[in-house]
Design a protein around this motif. Structure first.
Motif, PDB file in Angstrom:
ATOM      1  N   LYS A 149     -50.219  25.180 -95.601  1.00 50.31           N
ATOM      2  CA  LYS A 149     -49.503  26.037 -94.654  1.00 50.31           C
ATOM      3  C   LYS A 149     -50.365  26.335 -93.432  1.00 50.31           C
ATOM      4  N   THR A 150     -51.676  26.492 -93.634  1.00 44.71           N
ATOM      5  CA  THR A 150     -52.589  26.707 -92.510  1.00 44.71           C
ATOM      6  C   THR A 150     -52.565  25.506 -91.576  1.00 44.71           C
ATOM      7  N   ASN A 151     -52.567  24.310 -92.138  1.00 39.31           N
ATOM      8  CA  ASN A 151     -52.493  23.098 -91.318  1.00 39.31           C
ATOM      9  C   ASN A 151     -51.159  23.021 -90.566  1.00 39.31           C
ATOM     10  N   ILE A 152     -50.085  23.420 -91.225  1.00 42.34           N
ATOM     11  CA  ILE A 152     -48.774  23.420 -90.560  1.00 42.34           C
ATOM     12  C   ILE A 152     -48.766  24.420 -89.401  1.00 42.34           C
ATOM     13  N   ALA A 153     -49.324  25.608 -89.628  1.00 47.18           N
ATOM     14  CA  ALA A 153     -49.381  26.610 -88.557  1.00 47.18           C
ATOM     15  C   ALA A 153     -50.175  26.085 -87.365  1.00 47.18           C
ATOM     16  N   GLY A 154     -51.281  25.417 -87.634  1.00 50.12           N
ATOM     17  CA  GLY A 154     -52.071  24.831 -86.546  1.00 50.12           C
ATOM     18  C   GLY A 154     -51.294  23.769 -85.795  1.00 50.12           C
ATOM     19  N   CYS A 155     -50.550  22.979 -86.527  1.00 52.04           N
ATOM     20  CA  CYS A 155     -49.729  21.937 -85.918  1.00 52.04           C
ATOM     21  C   CYS A 155     -48.629  22.561 -85.055  1.00 52.04           C
ATOM     22  N   LEU A 156     -47.986  23.598 -85.568  1.00 54.31           N
ATOM     23  CA  LEU A 156     -46.956  24.292 -84.789  1.00 54.31           C
ATOM     24  C   LEU A 156     -47.534  24.852 -83.489  1.00 54.31           C
ATOM     25  N   SER A 157     -48.733  25.395 -83.574  1.00 56.86           N
ATOM     26  CA  SER A 157     -49.388  25.917 -82.363  1.00 56.86           C
ATOM     27  C   SER A 157     -49.625  24.811 -81.345  1.00 56.86           C
ATOM     28  N   LYS A 158     -50.103  23.668 -81.825  1.00 56.80           N
ATOM     29  CA  LYS A 158     -50.356  22.544 -80.914  1.00 56.80           C
ATOM     30  C   LYS A 158     -49.074  22.045 -80.263  1.00 56.80           C
TER      31      LYS A 158
ATOM     32  N   GLY B 175     -46.781  24.023 -79.328  1.00 52.85           N
ATOM     33  CA  GLY B 175     -46.285  25.099 -78.481  1.00 52.85           C
ATOM     34  C   GLY B 175     -45.270  25.990 -79.176  1.00 52.85           C
ATOM     35  N   ARG B 176     -45.127  25.839 -80.471  1.00 51.21           N
ATOM     36  CA  ARG B 176     -44.175  26.636 -81.251  1.00 51.21           C
ATOM     37  C   ARG B 176     -44.908  27.857 -81.817  1.00 51.21           C
ATOM     38  N   HIS B 177     -45.405  28.675 -80.898  1.00 49.42           N
ATOM     39  CA  HIS B 177     -46.291  29.782 -81.260  1.00 49.42           C
ATOM     40  C   HIS B 177     -45.594  30.874 -82.062  1.00 49.42           C
ATOM     41  N   ASP B 178     -44.317  31.119 -81.775  1.00 53.35           N
ATOM     42  CA  ASP B 178     -43.595  32.154 -82.530  1.00 53.35           C
ATOM     43  C   ASP B 178     -43.496  31.776 -84.011  1.00 53.35           C
ATOM     44  N   GLU B 179     -43.229  30.507 -84.279  1.00 55.53           N
ATOM     45  CA  GLU B 179     -43.165  30.044 -85.670  1.00 55.53           C
ATOM     46  C   GLU B 179     -44.543  30.070 -86.313  1.00 55.53           C
ATOM     47  N   ALA B 180     -45.541  29.671 -85.547  1.00 56.58           N
ATOM     48  CA  ALA B 180     -46.907  29.634 -86.076  1.00 56.58           C
ATOM     49  C   ALA B 180     -47.382  31.029 -86.455  1.00 56.58           C
ATOM     50  N   ILE B 181     -47.069  32.017 -85.654  1.00 52.64           N
ATOM     51  CA  ILE B 181     -47.569  33.369 -85.930  1.00 52.64           C
ATOM     52  C   ILE B 181     -46.913  33.955 -87.179  1.00 52.64           C
TER      53      ILE B 181
ATOM     54  N   GLY C 111     -57.478  35.468 -90.973  1.00 55.06           N
ATOM     55  CA  GLY C 111     -57.309  36.598 -90.065  1.00 55.06           C
ATOM     56  C   GLY C 111     -57.729  36.229 -88.649  1.00 55.06           C
ATOM     57  N   LEU C 112     -58.804  35.459 -88.532  1.00 52.41           N
ATOM     58  CA  LEU C 112     -59.252  34.975 -87.225  1.00 52.41           C
ATOM     59  C   LEU C 112     -58.178  34.106 -86.577  1.00 52.41           C
ATOM     60  N   ASN C 113     -57.578  33.211 -87.368  1.00 50.95           N
ATOM     61  CA  ASN C 113     -56.490  32.368 -86.851  1.00 50.95           C
ATOM     62  C   ASN C 113     -55.315  33.223 -86.383  1.00 50.95           C
ATOM     63  N   LEU C 114     -54.994  34.250 -87.165  1.00 54.73           N
ATOM     64  CA  LEU C 114     -53.909  35.147 -86.789  1.00 54.73           C
ATOM     65  C   LEU C 114     -54.240  35.871 -85.486  1.00 54.73           C
ATOM     66  N   ALA C 115     -55.461  36.371 -85.372  1.00 52.00           N
ATOM     67  CA  ALA C 115     -55.872  37.072 -84.151  1.00 52.00           C
ATOM     68  C   ALA C 115     -55.779  36.148 -82.932  1.00 52.00           C
ATOM     69  N   ALA C 116     -56.166  34.888 -83.104  1.00 51.32           N
ATOM     70  CA  ALA C 116     -56.076  33.928 -82.002  1.00 51.32           C
ATOM     71  C   ALA C 116     -54.624  33.678 -81.615  1.00 51.32           C
ATOM     72  N   SER C 117     -53.742  33.596 -82.604  1.00 49.73           N
ATOM     73  CA  SER C 117     -52.313  33.409 -82.313  1.00 49.73           C
ATOM     74  C   SER C 117     -51.741  34.628 -81.602  1.00 49.73           C
ATOM     75  N   LEU C 118     -52.155  35.800 -82.022  1.00 47.26           N
ATOM     76  CA  LEU C 118     -51.710  37.024 -81.346  1.00 47.26           C
ATOM     77  C   LEU C 118     -52.151  37.006 -79.886  1.00 47.26           C
ATOM     78  N   GLN C 119     -53.366  36.535 -79.654  1.00 49.20           N
ATOM     79  CA  GLN C 119     -53.884  36.454 -78.287  1.00 49.20           C
ATOM     80  C   GLN C 119     -53.078  35.436 -77.473  1.00 49.20           C
TER      81      GLN C 119
END
Length: 158
Positions: free
Chosen positions: A32-41, A43-49, A74-82
């Protein structure tokens, strides 16, 4: 990296892990962490967060907030929030929860602790509503991070 091609592969991987290794929640969270990173790349940031919040909450529930993987999530989450410019949420998560926990459990000179501090400084500087005190705090944090990184990793380390 090729996130368009990677996302369906990761989703199939997650389905297989859920089917055959559902008892291994850490493995599920890793995919799931890898999927969230992929979603961020992508540009699907709302889904990733949404996914990053879920992952962080599960790591905290199964391993505790002091666990290194929980802190990294938590660091990944904080970066997504940013990324979504949710400055106050990111600052609160880093300042009130992650940084103090990392300092207690990993130590002030651990790479994860230093990275959390660096991200806190970046959030303080990046917030368009920052105050002079925020900028002074960010400068102090970064000076400390640079000093510690050089002491721990050597004088040529940035």
């Amino acid at each position: 990296s090729r996130p368009v091609e990677a996302l369906p592969v990761l989703e199939v991987n997650l389905a297989l892990i859920r089917r055959y290794w559902s008892h291994d929640e850490t493995c599920v969270l890793s995919v799931k962490t890898n999927i969230a990173g992929c979603l961020s790349k992508l540009g699907r940031h709302d889904e990733a967060i949404v996914l990053r919040r879920e992952i962080f909450a599960r790591y905290v529930a199964i391993r505790g907030v002091s666990d290194e993987n929980a802190l990294i999530c938590g660091l990944n989450l904080a970066a997504s929030l940013q990324t979504l410019e949710l400055w106050d949420d990111s600052t609160t998560l880093l300042r009130d929860q992650l940084v103090p926990t990392a300092q207690r459990s990993l130590g002030a000179e651990h790479n994860v602790t230093l990275t959390l501090n660096k991200n806190l400084a970046h959030v303080l500087v990046g917030n368009p509503e920052n105050t002079r005190d925020d900028l002074v705090e960010a400068k102090t944090i970064m000076q400390d991070v640079v000093k510690r990184r050089r002491r721990v990793f050597g004088p040529t380390h940035p």
